[in-house]
Each structure stands twice: as C-alpha cells, then as structure tokens.
Write an enzyme that holds these catalytic residues in place. Structure first.
Site, PDB file in Angstrom:
ATOM      1  N   GLU A   1      34.460  36.883  49.543  1.00  0.00           N
ATOM      2  CA  GLU A   1      33.931  35.654  49.528  1.00  0.00           C
ATOM      3  C   GLU A   1      34.574  34.716  50.424  1.00  0.00           C
ATOM      4  O   GLU A   1      35.770  34.449  50.455  1.00  0.00           O
ATOM      5  CB  GLU A   1      34.107  35.202  48.000  1.00  0.00           C
ATOM      6  CG  GLU A   1      33.738  33.596  47.543  1.00  0.00           C
ATOM      7  CD  GLU A   1      33.883  33.480  46.209  1.00  0.00           C
ATOM      8  OE1 GLU A   1      34.428  34.246  45.158  1.00  0.00           O
ATOM      9  OE2 GLU A   1      33.626  31.978  45.800  1.00  0.00           O
TER      10      GLU A   1
ATOM     11  N   LYS B   1      30.014  36.575  51.887  1.00  0.00           N
ATOM     12  CA  LYS B   1      29.071  35.718  50.819  1.00  0.00           C
ATOM     13  C   LYS B   1      29.588  34.574  50.627  1.00  0.00           C
ATOM     14  O   LYS B   1      30.734  34.083  50.161  1.00  0.00           O
ATOM     15  CB  LYS B   1      28.882  36.811  49.753  1.00  0.00           C
ATOM     16  CG  LYS B   1      30.132  36.912  48.955  1.00  0.00           C
ATOM     17  CD  LYS B   1      29.788  38.117  47.789  1.00  0.00           C
ATOM     18  CE  LYS B   1      30.957  38.385  46.856  1.00  0.00           C
ATOM     19  NZ  LYS B   1      31.453  37.227  46.038  1.00  0.00           N
TER      20      LYS B   1
ATOM     21  N   ASP C   1      35.177  41.621  47.121  1.00  0.00           N
ATOM     22  CA  ASP C   1      36.103  40.655  47.308  1.00  0.00           C
ATOM     23  C   ASP C   1      37.783  41.126  47.085  1.00  0.00           C
ATOM     24  O   ASP C   1      38.303  40.407  46.693  1.00  0.00           O
ATOM     25  CB  ASP C   1      35.761  39.502  46.461  1.00  0.00           C
ATOM     26  CG  ASP C   1      34.339  39.061  46.495  1.00  0.00           C
ATOM     27  OD1 ASP C   1      33.804  39.245  47.528  1.00  0.00           O
ATOM     28  OD2 ASP C   1      34.022  37.938  45.979  1.00  0.00           O
TER      29      ASP C   1
ATOM     30  N   VAL D   1      37.148  42.760  42.369  1.00  0.00           N
ATOM     31  CA  VAL D   1      37.549  41.503  41.597  1.00  0.00           C
ATOM     32  C   VAL D   1      36.496  40.352  41.971  1.00  0.00           C
ATOM     33  O   VAL D   1      35.947  40.107  42.978  1.00  0.00           O
ATOM     34  CB  VAL D   1      38.906  41.249  41.932  1.00  0.00           C
ATOM     35  CG1 VAL D   1      39.792  42.264  41.783  1.00  0.00           C
ATOM     36  CG2 VAL D   1      39.165  40.871  43.400  1.00  0.00           C
ATOM     37  N   THR D   2      36.557  39.295  40.675  1.00  0.00           N
ATOM     38  CA  THR D   2      37.085  39.848  39.372  1.00  0.00           C
ATOM     39  C   THR D   2      35.838  40.238  38.503  1.00  0.00           C
ATOM     40  O   THR D   2      34.787  39.892  38.776  1.00  0.00           O
ATOM     41  CB  THR D   2      37.587  38.404  38.653  1.00  0.00           C
ATOM     42  OG1 THR D   2      36.645  37.264  38.657  1.00  0.00           O
ATOM     43  CG2 THR D   2      38.807  37.680  39.532  1.00  0.00           C
TER      44      THR D   2
ATOM     45  N   GLN E   1      23.465  47.657  25.027  1.00  0.00           N
ATOM     46  CA  GLN E   1      21.939  47.683  24.704  1.00  0.00           C
ATOM     47  C   GLN E   1      21.271  48.864  25.847  1.00  0.00           C
ATOM     48  O   GLN E   1      20.447  48.688  26.415  1.00  0.00           O
ATOM     49  CB  GLN E   1      21.578  46.510  25.248  1.00  0.00           C
ATOM     50  CG  GLN E   1      22.104  45.208  24.396  1.00  0.00           C
ATOM     51  CD  GLN E   1      21.464  43.848  24.742  1.00  0.00           C
ATOM     52  OE1 GLN E   1      20.165  43.543  24.489  1.00  0.00           O
ATOM     53  NE2 GLN E   1      22.369  42.901  25.237  1.00  0.00           N
TER      54      GLN E   1
ATOM     55  N   CYS F   1      32.792  37.426  40.369  1.00  0.00           N
ATOM     56  CA  CYS F   1      32.027  38.177  41.302  1.00  0.00           C
ATOM     57  C   CYS F   1      31.461  39.493  41.191  1.00  0.00           C
ATOM     58  O   CYS F   1      30.152  40.009  41.664  1.00  0.00           O
ATOM     59  CB  CYS F   1      32.655  38.173  42.597  1.00  0.00           C
ATOM     60  SG  CYS F   1      32.963  36.276  43.220  1.00  0.00           S
TER      61      CYS F   1
ATOM     62  N   LYS G   1      29.089  33.894  44.561  1.00  0.00           N
ATOM     63  CA  LYS G   1      29.674  34.820  43.655  1.00  0.00           C
ATOM     64  C   LYS G   1      28.901  36.049  43.917  1.00  0.00           C
ATOM     65  O   LYS G   1      29.678  37.225  43.584  1.00  0.00           O
ATOM     66  CB  LYS G   1      29.714  34.407  42.129  1.00  0.00           C
ATOM     67  CG  LYS G   1      30.334  33.029  41.955  1.00  0.00           C
ATOM     68  CD  LYS G   1      31.859  32.882  42.432  1.00  0.00           C
ATOM     69  CE  LYS G   1      32.474  31.808  42.148  1.00  0.00           C
ATOM     70  NZ  LYS G   1      33.858  31.693  42.910  1.00  0.00           N
TER      71      LYS G   1
HETATM   72  N1  TIU Z   1      35.536  37.248  43.921  1.00  0.00           N
HETATM   73  C1  TIU Z   1      35.644  36.492  42.842  1.00  0.00           C
HETATM   74  O1  TIU Z   1      35.496  36.962  41.502  1.00  0.00           O
HETATM   75  N2  TIU Z   1      35.728  35.056  42.905  1.00  0.00           N
HETATM   76  C2  TIU Z   1      36.171  34.269  42.164  1.00  0.00           C
HETATM   77  O2  TIU Z   1      36.295  32.784  42.236  1.00  0.00           O
HETATM   78  N3  TIU Z   1      36.822  34.765  40.910  1.00  0.00           N
HETATM   79  C3  TIU Z   1      37.433  34.165  39.824  1.00  0.00           C
HETATM   80  O3  TIU Z   1      38.036  34.948  38.855  1.00  0.00           O
HETATM   81  N4  TIU Z   1      37.862  32.974  39.869  1.00  0.00           N
END
Ligand code: TIU
Length: 226
Positions: A71, A128, A23, A156-157, A201, A161, A131
């Site tokens: 996304e 997609k 993303d 990210v993030t 772990q 995701c 997430k």
């Molecule tokens: N790609 C992704 O992480 N989508 C999000 O909505 N991330 C947020 O941190 N909001």
C-alpha cells in the site's frame, strides 16, 4: 492438488495459481509507520511472519508465481484521495515525515516489504493506492498473461486489505484461498469474523486453510511445475 480446506476441498494446480502476499510492509508491522499512526498495537502482526516465511519458501521451491503488494502513494500524493489522507485523527498523516520516512509513500524505508519476506527478482510487486490489490493497478493483466485462475492469500490486515483484495479477486472470477495463520489484524475478533464470513455460505468469497496444509500439499505434488 487438493487441500482439505474449509468449507470444502480447494482444488488447484500450481501452474495456474499465484501466491499473493498483501502489504507485509514495515509501515504496518513495525512501530513508527502507518499502522501505529492510526493508534494500533503493531506487535500483534509480527506473529505471522515465520509462517508466512515457511509458505513463501515452499512456494518458491515448488516454482510457483509470487505476487507482493505494497500500500503506497506517489511522493506528490496525486494518487491519494484527500478523503483518505484527511480521515480521522492519526498521529501522522499519509505523506508526513515519520521515524521510517514519509508515511505510506513509495520508496521510503517504512514502505518497504519486511526483509524476512523481501521480493526476489522475477516476482511481481504491485504498488496499490487503495485497500484492494486490483483497484488502479496492473494486476489483472499480469495474472491474465500468466494464465492464473487461483489465488492463495497471506498478509495484513485480514479485514482491511486482505479481505478487500480477496473480494475484488472473487468478483473477477478467481478461486481464492486464505491461509488463516498467515494473516492478522490489529483486532483479533475482526480477523476471526473476516475469516468466518469469507468462507461462509459455501465459500461465498473463498476458502480457508492453514500454512501446514498448503506446505504438505506442495511437498507431495510433483506435477504442477510452472
Ligand atoms: N494493508 C492494510 O490492511 N491497510 C490498512 O490500513 N489496514 C488497517 O488495518 N488499518
């Protein structure tokens, strides 16, 4: 190839490993997109772009398989659950018109991957609706066909995701590595916690390493060509 990763060495061959870039879209990295509509300072995410570029160039030069995800939702939002669109109190909701086109909608300018990391012909691009990169996408079958067993993650993030995708991949049997300096969050302490919990772990979700370690390993390996 063996990386001196945490919490212990990560062993992989280029022929059976894909680089998965989660993303890296204008919607998350630039002002006026989905990330900012949720109230976030998107400038934090821009810091990882140079390291992501270095890894992508090295991975391509080595002949490795690249997967990009976005996304995104269909223009009619038929793949966007109302629970996702109605959640919270964003300044703009998914599908609303924003400065970079409709928020989080496929084909809109804001939904594109940033030019620095733009996909090349032959690379896999996964749209997609969730997430995770596996939920409601053809990714599993594509990786199976390519005989991929290991996944190296950037993007990210970290705790949304990237972590969801890595957990989905881990449950599907992939050995996953996260490049710490190639992932970022709007909340630095969430990134730190996510990185730590994934490798805790005994690599319960996966391994972590730096872009420099991966690039150095690629530069010395001559046996793993696809
Ligand atoms: N790609 C992704 O992480 N989508 C999000 O909505 N991330 C947020 O941190 N909001």
């Amino acid at each position: 190839m063996k990386l001196d990763a945490a919490p212990f060495p990560y062993d992989f061959t280029l022929a059976h490993t894909a680089l998965v870039i989660i993303d890296m879209q204008r919607d998350f990295v630039e002002p006026g997109g989905f990330g900012e509509s949720l109230g976030n300072d998107v400038s934090l995410l821009q810091a990882i772009v140079p390291a992501c570029q270095r890894v992508l160039h090295a991975w391509r030069a080595a002949g490795g398989l690249v997967v990009h995800t976005r996304e995104s939702h269909r223009p009619d939002l038929s793949d966007c659950p109302p629970a996702k669109r109605d959640r919270g109190n964003p300044s703009l909701r998914i599908g609303d018109p924003g400065p970079m086109g409709r928020i989080l909608v496929a084909g809109e300018p804001g939904n594109q991957i940033i030019p620095e990391l733009a996909p090349q012909p032959g690379e896999i691009v996964i749209d997609k609706p969730g997430k995770g990169a596996f939920y409601a996408t053809p990714l599993s079958g594509l990786l199976r066909d390519a005989k991929v067993t290991h996944l190296v993650f950037m993007g990210v993030t970290t705790e949304v995701c990237v972590q969801t995708s890595m957990r989905e991949a881990n449950d599907r049997g992939y050995d996953c590595l996260l490049l710490e300096d190639c992932t970022e969050s709007y909340f630095p302490h969430f990134k730190a916690s996510a990185v730590e919990m994934m490798r805790a772990q005994g690599a319960i979700v996966g391994w972590t390493a730096t872009s420099e370690q991966l690039i150095a390993a690629l530069a010395t390996d001559v046996t793993g060509q696809r």
